[in-house]
Design an enzyme around this catalytic site. Structure first.
Site, mmCIF file in Angstrom:
data_model
loop_
_atom_site.group_PDB
_atom_site.id
_atom_site.type_symbol
_atom_site.label_atom_id
_atom_site.label_comp_id
_atom_site.label_asym_id
_atom_site.label_seq_id
_atom_site.Cartn_x
_atom_site.Cartn_y
_atom_site.Cartn_z
ATOM 1 N N ASP A 28 0.864 -1.175 0.000
ATOM 2 C CA ASP A 28 0.000 0.000 0.000
ATOM 3 C C ASP A 28 0.905 1.231 0.000
ATOM 4 O OD1 ASP A 28 -2.261 1.624 0.069
ATOM 5 O OD2 ASP A 28 -3.261 0.388 1.564
ATOM 6 N N ARG A 75 -16.819 3.689 -1.304
ATOM 7 C CA ARG A 75 -17.995 4.527 -1.587
ATOM 8 C C ARG A 75 -18.485 5.223 -0.326
ATOM 9 N NH1 ARG A 75 -23.048 2.203 -4.196
ATOM 10 N NH2 ARG A 75 -22.541 0.234 -3.177
ATOM 11 N N ARG A 81 -20.693 3.147 -7.680
ATOM 12 C CA ARG A 81 -19.374 2.573 -7.920
ATOM 13 C C ARG A 81 -18.676 3.306 -9.059
ATOM 14 N NH1 ARG A 81 -22.528 -1.873 -6.551
ATOM 15 N NH2 ARG A 81 -21.705 -3.219 -4.900
ATOM 16 N N ASN A 88 -9.980 5.064 -8.792
ATOM 17 C CA ASN A 88 -9.639 3.648 -8.716
ATOM 18 C C ASN A 88 -9.144 3.075 -10.031
ATOM 19 O OD1 ASN A 88 -10.439 3.935 -6.120
ATOM 20 N ND2 ASN A 88 -12.174 2.537 -6.212
ATOM 21 N N SER A 112 -11.062 -3.946 -6.814
ATOM 22 C CA SER A 112 -11.246 -2.493 -6.880
ATOM 23 C C SER A 112 -12.431 -2.130 -7.773
ATOM 24 C CB SER A 112 -9.981 -1.838 -7.439
ATOM 25 O OG SER A 112 -8.851 -2.178 -6.681
ATOM 26 N N ASN A 113 -13.361 -1.351 -7.214
ATOM 27 C CA ASN A 113 -14.534 -0.927 -7.978
ATOM 28 C C ASN A 113 -14.242 0.306 -8.826
ATOM 29 O OD1 ASN A 113 -16.751 -2.699 -7.508
ATOM 30 N ND2 ASN A 113 -16.753 -2.038 -5.370
ATOM 31 N N ASP A 144 -21.484 -10.776 -4.142
ATOM 32 C CA ASP A 144 -22.868 -10.861 -4.635
ATOM 33 C C ASP A 144 -23.447 -12.244 -4.370
ATOM 34 O OD1 ASP A 144 -22.647 -8.241 -5.640
ATOM 35 O OD2 ASP A 144 -21.783 -8.981 -7.512
ATOM 36 N N HIS A 171 -20.949 -6.404 -11.606
ATOM 37 C CA HIS A 171 -20.802 -6.214 -10.158
ATOM 38 C C HIS A 171 -21.220 -4.800 -9.755
ATOM 39 C CE1 HIS A 171 -19.353 -6.951 -6.151
ATOM 40 N NE2 HIS A 171 -18.390 -6.043 -6.224
#
Length: 307
Positions: A28, A75, A81, A88, A112-113, A144, A171
């Site tokens: 990260d 979010r 998203r 993102n 990652s969205n 989901d 998604h």
């Protein structure tokens, strides 16, 4: 054993328990050294090391068999998203670029969205670098499925650990299509139940965002779902048979380039795409309704990767 690269503290905490993992490499822009030190105290065999910043990214990826990318911003209430796209998408692209160079044969799992766009971005990056293998790129849509199984069990009283509902499409919102007609064990739904349950599964992420009231999005359930997919992939890579999970992948099941369906997993990733099966009228109509939005999200990702 497998080396895995992951990014959120919750998910590595779950992954650290697996006997199939020899090393967890955490990456990260900040804080990973402390997280790695904390995780390293858990009594399991996997070794843990934290890497920070661009200068350590390639070192982090060396030798990885699975790369999991959940990076990005969460979010907040009122956001879709797709609102996350500009931040993102760039993160997913840079991490995919590094993985395609350092560990091109690793399984790449994108969390990652917006997944409907970030997976096409990763695909384009790998294709540009001449290392794309469609069997090894996954958009993780497991949450989901997890939500569908949970909500169906609550409604119908089926044993939650034995309830299995395939979820196809994408998604995000209406692109999420639970195939309630194919639930195991088989359940009967009224038209009203089918419609309300489908909408709840589609909007479950928003349900959490609103409940947290600005405190973030789904992290605990997402960590579980991400780990579940990783464990399934690890088992298949280590020779387990009949491992099936839904995932958003390059596909010829529909006219859309990417689509989520149940997949048979194996040592090299996707062994077979099991398709959609037979849809009832409600599901077929929902499928046609989602296609324009999903197509647009895919095209947006491809355009971003090539601009």
């Amino acid at each position: 054993s497998s080396g895995i690269n992951a990014e959120w503290p919750l998910r590595p905490g779950l992954l650290k328990q697996s006997t199939l993992i020899s090393e967890l490499a955490l990456y990260d822009v900040a804080n990973t050294v402390g997280v790695a030190a904390d995780l390293s105290h858990i009594e399991s065999a996997a070794q843990v090391k934290g890497y920070v910043g661009d200068s350590q990214l390639e070192e982090c990826l060396q030798g990885s068999k699975i790369v999991i990318i959940p990076a990005g911003v969460p979010r907040k209430p009122g956001m879709t998203r797709d609102d996350l796209f500009n931040i993102n998408a760039g993160i997913a692209m840079s991490l995919s670029e590094a993985a395609s160079k350092v560990c091109p044969d690793a399984m790449l799992c994108i969390i990652s969205n917006p997944v409907n766009s970030t997976v096409p971005i990763a695909s384009e990056v790998y294709k540009k670098n001449g290392v794309f293998d469609p069997r090894k790129l996954f958009g993780v849509t497991t949450l989901d499925v997890v939500r569908a199984n949970t909500f169906i069990s609550e409604l119908k009283g089926t044993p939650v650990t034995q309830t299995q509902c395939p979820v196809i499409g994408g998604h995000a919102g209406v692109t999420i299509l639970p195939l309630l007609s194919q639930v195991e064990p088989s359940c009967d739904f009224t038209d009203q139940e089918r419609e309300s349950l489908t909408v709840r599964i589609q909007n479950a992420g928003t349900e959490v965002v609103e409940a947290k009231a600005g405190g973030g999005s789904a992290t605990l359930s997402m960590a579980y779902a991400g780990a579940r997919f990783a464990f399934a992939l690890l088992q298949a890579m280590n020779g387990a048979k009949n491992v099936v999970e839904c995932s958003f992948v390059e596909s010829d099941v529909t006219e859309l380039q990417f689509f989520s369906t149940p997949l048979l997993l194996g040592p090299n990733g996707i062994e077979a795409n099991l398709g959609m099966g037979t849809l009832i009228d409600f599901e077929q109509e929902a499928l046609e309704k989602m296609k324009p939005e999903l197509s647009g999200s895919i095209a947006k990702g491809i355009k971003f990767a090539n601009q």
